[in-house]
Design an enzyme around this catalytic site. Sequence first.
Site, PDB file in Angstrom:
ATOM      1  CE  LYS A   1      -2.999   3.134   0.713  1.00  0.00           C
ATOM      2  NZ  LYS A   1      -4.136   3.492  -0.074  1.00  0.00           N
TER       3      LYS A   1
ATOM      4  NE  ARG B   1      10.577  -0.003 -23.285  1.00  0.00           N
ATOM      5  CZ  ARG B   1      10.504  -0.121 -24.619  1.00  0.00           C
ATOM      6  NH1 ARG B   1       9.485  -0.714 -25.165  1.00  0.00           N
ATOM      7  NH2 ARG B   1      11.457   0.366 -25.373  1.00  0.00           N
TER       8      ARG B   1
ATOM      9  CB  CYS C   1      -3.420   9.009   0.023  1.00  0.00           C
ATOM     10  SG  CYS C   1      -5.161   9.018   0.391  1.00  0.00           S
TER      11      CYS C   1
ATOM     12  NE  ARG D   1      -9.278  14.201   3.196  1.00  0.00           N
ATOM     13  CZ  ARG D   1      -9.415  12.879   3.127  1.00  0.00           C
ATOM     14  NH1 ARG D   1      -9.258  12.143   4.194  1.00  0.00           N
ATOM     15  NH2 ARG D   1      -9.701  12.300   1.982  1.00  0.00           N
TER      16      ARG D   1
HETATM   17  N1  SAJ Z   1      -0.979  15.404  -8.757  1.00  0.00           N
HETATM   18  C1  SAJ Z   1      -0.043  16.100  -9.498  1.00  0.00           C
HETATM   19  N2  SAJ Z   1       0.342  15.612 -10.697  1.00  0.00           N
HETATM   20  C2  SAJ Z   1      -0.184  14.447 -11.192  1.00  0.00           C
HETATM   21  C3  SAJ Z   1      -1.134  13.735 -10.440  1.00  0.00           C
HETATM   22  C4  SAJ Z   1      -1.527  14.236  -9.218  1.00  0.00           C
HETATM   23  O1  SAJ Z   1       0.450  17.164  -9.074  1.00  0.00           O
HETATM   24  O2  SAJ Z   1       0.211  14.078 -12.317  1.00  0.00           O
HETATM   25  C5  SAJ Z   1      -1.411  15.902  -7.439  1.00  0.00           C
HETATM   26  C6  SAJ Z   1      -2.911  16.155  -7.341  1.00  0.00           C
HETATM   27  O3  SAJ Z   1      -3.264  17.415  -7.795  1.00  0.00           O
HETATM   28  C7  SAJ Z   1      -3.145  15.969  -5.856  1.00  0.00           C
HETATM   29  C8  SAJ Z   1      -2.138  14.897  -5.458  1.00  0.00           C
HETATM   30  O4  SAJ Z   1      -1.162  14.892  -6.484  1.00  0.00           O
HETATM   31  O5  SAJ Z   1      -2.851  17.159  -5.149  1.00  0.00           O
HETATM   32  C9  SAJ Z   1      -2.701  13.513  -5.259  1.00  0.00           C
HETATM   33  O6  SAJ Z   1      -3.747  13.241  -6.156  1.00  0.00           O
HETATM   34  P1  SAJ Z   1      -4.006  11.801  -6.819  1.00  0.00           P
HETATM   35  O7  SAJ Z   1      -5.199  11.927  -7.654  1.00  0.00           O
HETATM   36  O8  SAJ Z   1      -2.766  11.305  -7.487  1.00  0.00           O
HETATM   37  O9  SAJ Z   1      -4.224  10.818  -5.578  1.00  0.00           O
HETATM   38  P2  SAJ Z   1      -5.170  10.793  -4.267  1.00  0.00           P
HETATM   39  O10 SAJ Z   1      -4.323  11.208  -3.111  1.00  0.00           O
HETATM   40  O11 SAJ Z   1      -6.449  11.498  -4.489  1.00  0.00           O
HETATM   41  O12 SAJ Z   1      -5.450   9.203  -4.153  1.00  0.00           O
HETATM   42  C10 SAJ Z   1      -4.354   8.295  -4.030  1.00  0.00           C
HETATM   43  C11 SAJ Z   1      -4.495   7.151  -5.031  1.00  0.00           C
HETATM   44  N3  SAJ Z   1      -3.228   6.425  -5.135  1.00  0.00           N
HETATM   45  C12 SAJ Z   1      -2.638   6.166  -6.298  1.00  0.00           C
HETATM   46  O13 SAJ Z   1      -3.044   6.548  -7.368  1.00  0.00           O
HETATM   47  C13 SAJ Z   1      -1.386   5.322  -6.228  1.00  0.00           C
HETATM   48  C14 SAJ Z   1      -5.600   6.213  -4.618  1.00  0.00           C
HETATM   49  O14 SAJ Z   1      -5.642   5.066  -5.458  1.00  0.00           O
HETATM   50  C15 SAJ Z   1      -5.390   5.750  -3.179  1.00  0.00           C
HETATM   51  O15 SAJ Z   1      -6.431   4.912  -2.735  1.00  0.00           O
HETATM   52  C16 SAJ Z   1      -5.392   6.986  -2.295  1.00  0.00           C
HETATM   53  O16 SAJ Z   1      -4.291   7.803  -2.702  1.00  0.00           O
HETATM   54  C17 SAJ Z   1      -5.233   6.527  -0.857  1.00  0.00           C
HETATM   55  O17 SAJ Z   1      -6.218   6.629  -0.112  1.00  0.00           O
HETATM   56  O18 SAJ Z   1      -4.175   6.010  -0.502  1.00  0.00           O
END
Ligand code: SAJ
Length: 411
Positions: A198, A238, A252, A315
């Site tokens: 995780k 890739r 998260c 959050r």
């Molecule tokens: N972000 C970027 N660039 C990107 C992607 C995201 O700056 O290319 C930023 C977003 O704006 C945001 C943060 O990162 O501020 C996180 O957003 P996210 O959509 O990547 O993830 P979370 O935190 O909403 O959800 C994640 C997910 N994990 C993964 O994709 C590996 C989700 O599957 C998990 O269940 C969740 O964390 C969790 O609860 O752990």
Amino acid sequence: MKICVLGLGYIGLPTSLLLANAGNTVLGVDINNNIVEKLNRNEIPFEEPDLDELFEKAKKNFQASNTVQSSEVYIIAVPTPLESDMKMADLDAVRSASEAIAKVITDGQIVILESTVPPGTSEHLILPILRKKEIKTIYFAHCPERAIPGKTLYEMIHNDRIIGGLNEESAKKVKDLYSSFVQGNIYITNIKTAEFVKLMENTFRDINIALANEFSFLAEEANINVWEAINLANKHPRVNILKPGPGVGGHCIAIDPMFLVEKSNKARIVTLAREINSSMPIHVGKMIHEMIKDVKNPMITLLGLAYKGNVNDIRESPTFKIKRIAENEGISVKIYDPLVHDFPENSSTLDEATKNSDCLVLVTDHELFKAIDPNSISMRRKNLIDTRNILNHGLWKDAGYQIKILGVGSG
Ligand code: SAJ
């Protein structure tokens, strides 16, 4: 089955309702009476697509309470925040949930941990609490949640799941239960590997966002457009570079990597990535400073309070740090996020947020911000900073705006 779910938040509530909808009798328990009362009045405490419809279908098998009752299955879905000073997991909620279960558990019942924890937590903290009563047989598994806010229900049903069982029997019982609503594959391993997996998932994402952010600094120095460059690099079969942005928010990705390294003195990339991503609001602060350095008594407007696009979740949102940085430099800050309710400093209209503003800073990539007509807002100065590269810059330029895009050099 009679199931008790501890914690009725973003994970616990949807999980409870999916299990209730699958025919189980579910008691949802939360220490927050507000949440319990709302649910028992048939109100959903937060917004998430399709959750209200599921609630309607499942509520005959679901009840909310603030007390744990003896059940065949207990699911722990409580928050595990980061203790900010020590940068370590705060496991108080997991500890008290385990203690509440220990009071009522009887022989042969099943305990499932969904909350994200540092490796070893189940073995060293949770199981000893549950075994205090010296019951003969206990079934235990860690089944980390994997659902993304904004698509929680879809992902809970369709994503593959990992189950780390105390033994084969535990894993099998939990797999049978989750198969009642999970359509993805379910993979079985031991508890500690599941805890580790995780954390690796979210760390992988954090590091890759950090790489995209670092590329954005380098592109600014090299006077090229990082967005175009990433797009072209991703044509390689890739390569899949993520997007740079104003910082990583949410409960998260900004937190879990620290759980992975909290007891290690070997980690390098993981901590460095955290540092890069946490520094993004400072970079945005510098862009703002550069844009309005000659303005007396400046005021700016931050578009977006949610940590990412199209959700109302605030959050760990980078907006807070950008706001603080600007205010500490004597800049007045207005915020506008139409998806976020009940936040006192959120302006109720775009007009109110932009009136007399000297710079518009797009922080959150909400789809609805793309529809803003630059000619319809009355800014004092026409400056725009786009930290997500989502706006139609030609349109804003035609309306007389000076534009700065994160990751785009000026030359
Ligand atoms: N972000 C970027 N660039 C990107 C992607 C995201 O700056 O290319 C930023 C977003 O704006 C945001 C943060 O990162 O501020 C996180 O957003 P996210 O959509 O990547 O993830 P979370 O935190 O909403 O959800 C994640 C997910 N994990 C993964 O994709 C590996 C989700 O599957 C998990 O269940 C969740 O964390 C969790 O609860 O752990």
